[in-house]
Design a protein around this motif. Structure first.
Motif, PDB file in Angstrom:
ATOM      1  N   VAL A 139       0.831  -1.203   0.000  1.00  0.00           N
ATOM      2  CA  VAL A 139       0.000   0.000   0.000  1.00  0.00           C
ATOM      3  C   VAL A 139       0.864   1.253   0.000  1.00  0.00           C
ATOM      4  O   VAL A 139       0.559   2.219  -0.700  1.00  0.00           O
ATOM      5  CB  VAL A 139      -0.966  -0.005   1.206  1.00  0.00           C
ATOM      6  CG1 VAL A 139      -1.647   1.336   1.383  1.00  0.00           C
ATOM      7  CG2 VAL A 139      -1.997  -1.102   1.042  1.00  0.00           C
ATOM      8  N   SER A 140       1.948   1.243   0.757  1.00  0.00           N
ATOM      9  CA  SER A 140       2.792   2.436   0.808  1.00  0.00           C
ATOM     10  C   SER A 140       3.469   2.699  -0.531  1.00  0.00           C
ATOM     11  O   SER A 140       3.869   3.823  -0.809  1.00  0.00           O
ATOM     12  CB  SER A 140       3.836   2.310   1.913  1.00  0.00           C
ATOM     13  OG  SER A 140       4.744   1.272   1.636  1.00  0.00           O
ATOM     14  N   GLY A 141       3.576   1.689  -1.379  1.00  0.00           N
ATOM     15  CA  GLY A 141       4.165   1.863  -2.702  1.00  0.00           C
ATOM     16  C   GLY A 141       3.175   2.333  -3.758  1.00  0.00           C
ATOM     17  O   GLY A 141       3.556   2.626  -4.883  1.00  0.00           O
ATOM     18  N   GLN A 142       1.898   2.397  -3.414  1.00  0.00           N
ATOM     19  CA  GLN A 142       0.872   2.812  -4.365  1.00  0.00           C
ATOM     20  C   GLN A 142       0.776   4.336  -4.416  1.00  0.00           C
ATOM     21  O   GLN A 142       1.044   5.015  -3.434  1.00  0.00           O
ATOM     22  CB  GLN A 142      -0.489   2.234  -3.957  1.00  0.00           C
ATOM     23  CG  GLN A 142      -0.542   0.729  -3.945  1.00  0.00           C
ATOM     24  CD  GLN A 142      -0.329   0.144  -5.320  1.00  0.00           C
ATOM     25  OE1 GLN A 142      -0.869   0.612  -6.307  1.00  0.00           O
ATOM     26  NE2 GLN A 142       0.486  -0.895  -5.394  1.00  0.00           N
ATOM     27  N   PRO A 143       0.375   4.876  -5.559  1.00  0.00           N
ATOM     28  CA  PRO A 143       0.216   6.337  -5.645  1.00  0.00           C
ATOM     29  C   PRO A 143      -0.963   6.797  -4.799  1.00  0.00           C
ATOM     30  O   PRO A 143      -1.898   6.033  -4.546  1.00  0.00           O
ATOM     31  CB  PRO A 143      -0.064   6.566  -7.137  1.00  0.00           C
ATOM     32  CG  PRO A 143      -0.583   5.272  -7.641  1.00  0.00           C
ATOM     33  CD  PRO A 143       0.051   4.195  -6.798  1.00  0.00           C
ATOM     34  N   PRO A 144      -0.925   8.042  -4.345  1.00  0.00           N
ATOM     35  CA  PRO A 144      -2.039   8.552  -3.543  1.00  0.00           C
ATOM     36  C   PRO A 144      -3.299   8.706  -4.389  1.00  0.00           C
ATOM     37  O   PRO A 144      -3.235   8.691  -5.617  1.00  0.00           O
ATOM     38  CB  PRO A 144      -1.540   9.922  -3.063  1.00  0.00           C
ATOM     39  CG  PRO A 144      -0.476  10.307  -4.035  1.00  0.00           C
ATOM     40  CD  PRO A 144       0.125   9.029  -4.533  1.00  0.00           C
ATOM     41  N   VAL A 145      -4.429   8.866  -3.742  1.00  0.00           N
ATOM     42  CA  VAL A 145      -5.706   9.020  -4.432  1.00  0.00           C
ATOM     43  C   VAL A 145      -5.734  10.372  -5.152  1.00  0.00           C
ATOM     44  O   VAL A 145      -5.354  11.396  -4.589  1.00  0.00           O
ATOM     45  CB  VAL A 145      -6.875   8.939  -3.423  1.00  0.00           C
ATOM     46  CG1 VAL A 145      -8.196   9.260  -4.091  1.00  0.00           C
ATOM     47  CG2 VAL A 145      -6.909   7.576  -2.776  1.00  0.00           C
ATOM     48  N   ASP A 146      -6.182  10.360  -6.402  1.00  0.00           N
ATOM     49  CA  ASP A 146      -6.322  11.581  -7.188  1.00  0.00           C
ATOM     50  C   ASP A 146      -7.723  12.142  -6.931  1.00  0.00           C
ATOM     51  O   ASP A 146      -8.701  11.732  -7.551  1.00  0.00           O
ATOM     52  CB  ASP A 146      -6.114  11.253  -8.666  1.00  0.00           C
ATOM     53  CG  ASP A 146      -6.150  12.477  -9.560  1.00  0.00           C
ATOM     54  OD1 ASP A 146      -6.478  13.583  -9.074  1.00  0.00           O
ATOM     55  OD2 ASP A 146      -5.839  12.320 -10.757  1.00  0.00           O
ATOM     56  N   SER A 147      -7.804  13.072  -5.996  1.00  0.00           N
ATOM     57  CA  SER A 147      -9.098  13.617  -5.578  1.00  0.00           C
ATOM     58  C   SER A 147      -9.847  14.277  -6.727  1.00  0.00           C
ATOM     59  O   SER A 147     -11.075  14.182  -6.821  1.00  0.00           O
ATOM     60  CB  SER A 147      -8.913  14.633  -4.445  1.00  0.00           C
ATOM     61  OG  SER A 147      -8.352  14.005  -3.330  1.00  0.00           O
ATOM     62  N   LYS A 148      -9.139  14.937  -7.630  1.00  0.00           N
ATOM     63  CA  LYS A 148      -9.797  15.599  -8.766  1.00  0.00           C
ATOM     64  C   LYS A 148     -10.467  14.561  -9.671  1.00  0.00           C
ATOM     65  O   LYS A 148     -11.581  14.760 -10.138  1.00  0.00           O
ATOM     66  CB  LYS A 148      -8.798  16.426  -9.559  1.00  0.00           C
ATOM     67  CG  LYS A 148      -8.339  17.668  -8.821  1.00  0.00           C
ATOM     68  CD  LYS A 148      -7.345  18.454  -9.650  1.00  0.00           C
ATOM     69  CE  LYS A 148      -6.842  19.656  -8.862  1.00  0.00           C
ATOM     70  NZ  LYS A 148      -5.834  20.424  -9.609  1.00  0.00           N
ATOM     71  N   ARG A 149      -9.768  13.436  -9.895  1.00  0.00           N
ATOM     72  CA  ARG A 149     -10.340  12.381 -10.748  1.00  0.00           C
ATOM     73  C   ARG A 149     -11.564  11.758 -10.078  1.00  0.00           C
ATOM     74  O   ARG A 149     -12.577  11.493 -10.732  1.00  0.00           O
ATOM     75  CB  ARG A 149      -9.287  11.315 -11.033  1.00  0.00           C
ATOM     76  CG  ARG A 149      -9.783  10.190 -11.909  1.00  0.00           C
ATOM     77  CD  ARG A 149      -8.624   9.336 -12.398  1.00  0.00           C
ATOM     78  NE  ARG A 149      -9.038   8.061 -12.920  1.00  0.00           N
ATOM     79  CZ  ARG A 149      -9.491   7.858 -14.144  1.00  0.00           C
ATOM     80  NH1 ARG A 149      -9.592   8.862 -14.976  1.00  0.00           N
ATOM     81  NH2 ARG A 149      -9.851   6.647 -14.536  1.00  0.00           N
ATOM     82  N   VAL A 150     -11.475  11.530  -8.764  1.00  0.00           N
ATOM     83  CA  VAL A 150     -12.606  10.969  -8.020  1.00  0.00           C
ATOM     84  C   VAL A 150     -13.803  11.912  -8.118  1.00  0.00           C
ATOM     85  O   VAL A 150     -14.942  11.475  -8.376  1.00  0.00           O
ATOM     86  CB  VAL A 150     -12.228  10.705  -6.545  1.00  0.00           C
ATOM     87  CG1 VAL A 150     -13.455  10.345  -5.720  1.00  0.00           C
ATOM     88  CG2 VAL A 150     -11.172   9.621  -6.447  1.00  0.00           C
ATOM     89  N   ASP A 151     -13.573  13.203  -7.953  1.00  0.00           N
ATOM     90  CA  ASP A 151     -14.662  14.185  -8.037  1.00  0.00           C
ATOM     91  C   ASP A 151     -15.280  14.216  -9.440  1.00  0.00           C
ATOM     92  O   ASP A 151     -16.498  14.313  -9.588  1.00  0.00           O
ATOM     93  CB  ASP A 151     -14.159  15.577  -7.653  1.00  0.00           C
ATOM     94  CG  ASP A 151     -13.831  15.692  -6.171  1.00  0.00           C
ATOM     95  OD1 ASP A 151     -14.326  14.861  -5.373  1.00  0.00           O
ATOM     96  OD2 ASP A 151     -13.069  16.608  -5.806  1.00  0.00           O
ATOM     97  N   ALA A 152     -14.421  14.107 -10.475  1.00  0.00           N
ATOM     98  CA  ALA A 152     -14.926  14.125 -11.849  1.00  0.00           C
ATOM     99  C   ALA A 152     -15.779  12.887 -12.129  1.00  0.00           C
ATOM    100  O   ALA A 152     -16.847  12.984 -12.759  1.00  0.00           O
ATOM    101  CB  ALA A 152     -13.756  14.199 -12.832  1.00  0.00           C
ATOM    102  N   ILE A 153     -15.332  11.733 -11.669  1.00  0.00           N
ATOM    103  CA  ILE A 153     -16.103  10.500 -11.874  1.00  0.00           C
ATOM    104  C   ILE A 153     -17.412  10.563 -11.100  1.00  0.00           C
ATOM    105  O   ILE A 153     -18.473  10.190 -11.613  1.00  0.00           O
ATOM    106  CB  ILE A 153     -15.271   9.263 -11.477  1.00  0.00           C
ATOM    107  CG1 ILE A 153     -14.110   9.081 -12.455  1.00  0.00           C
ATOM    108  CG2 ILE A 153     -16.144   8.010 -11.417  1.00  0.00           C
ATOM    109  CD1 ILE A 153     -13.098   8.033 -12.046  1.00  0.00           C
ATOM    110  N   ARG A 154     -17.357  11.065  -9.867  1.00  0.00           N
ATOM    111  CA  ARG A 154     -18.576  11.197  -9.055  1.00  0.00           C
ATOM    112  C   ARG A 154     -19.591  12.104  -9.764  1.00  0.00           C
ATOM    113  O   ARG A 154     -20.790  11.793  -9.838  1.00  0.00           O
ATOM    114  CB  ARG A 154     -18.223  11.762  -7.679  1.00  0.00           C
ATOM    115  CG  ARG A 154     -19.439  11.885  -6.763  1.00  0.00           C
ATOM    116  CD  ARG A 154     -19.087  12.366  -5.370  1.00  0.00           C
ATOM    117  NE  ARG A 154     -18.378  11.298  -4.665  1.00  0.00           N
ATOM    118  CZ  ARG A 154     -17.191  11.440  -4.061  1.00  0.00           C
ATOM    119  NH1 ARG A 154     -16.577  12.600  -4.071  1.00  0.00           N
ATOM    120  NH2 ARG A 154     -16.641  10.441  -3.445  1.00  0.00           N
TER     121      ARG A 154
END
Length: 103
Positions: free
Chosen positions: A61-76
């Motif tokens: 998990v620590s090797g994964q990229p952080p969540v892209d909040s802008k992309r999440v908001d666009a999909i929502r």
């Protein structure tokens, strides 16, 4: 229940940050017949399979990229607006790729 602390000396007390807290967790309160707490150079920590798996998961998990909040908001917003399109082939392809990494 009472605790006998007659033989407590400054030399026996250790700060919690010296790394021995985990080693001593299983032997705290147990005393050897001589009146001394068990421990010393024979102390050992053994991790369970669950602890090892948790450690591996933490590393992954620590090797994964952080969540892209802008992309999440666009999909929502697209879902709420009814314009989000699902591509079943792409989903299946990604699931198979993830399944292959798990082996």
């Amino acid at each position: 229940m009472s605790i006998d602390i007659k033989n407590l000396t400054q030399a026996q007390a250790r700060p919690a940050s010296d790394g021995r807290a985990a080693e001593n967790a299983g032997v705290r309160g147990r005393q050897e017949p001589s009146g001394q707490e068990s421990g010393g150079s024979g102390d050992r920590v053994t991790l369970t399979d669950t602890a090892r798996q948790l450690s591996d998961l933490t590393s992954t998990v620590s090797g994964q990229p952080p969540v892209d909040s802008k992309r999440v908001d666009a999909i929502r917003a697209a879902i709420q607006g009814g314009s989000y399109e699902v591509n079943p082939e792409r989903i299946a392809e990604r699931l198979l790729t993830m399944e292959g990494r798990g082996r």
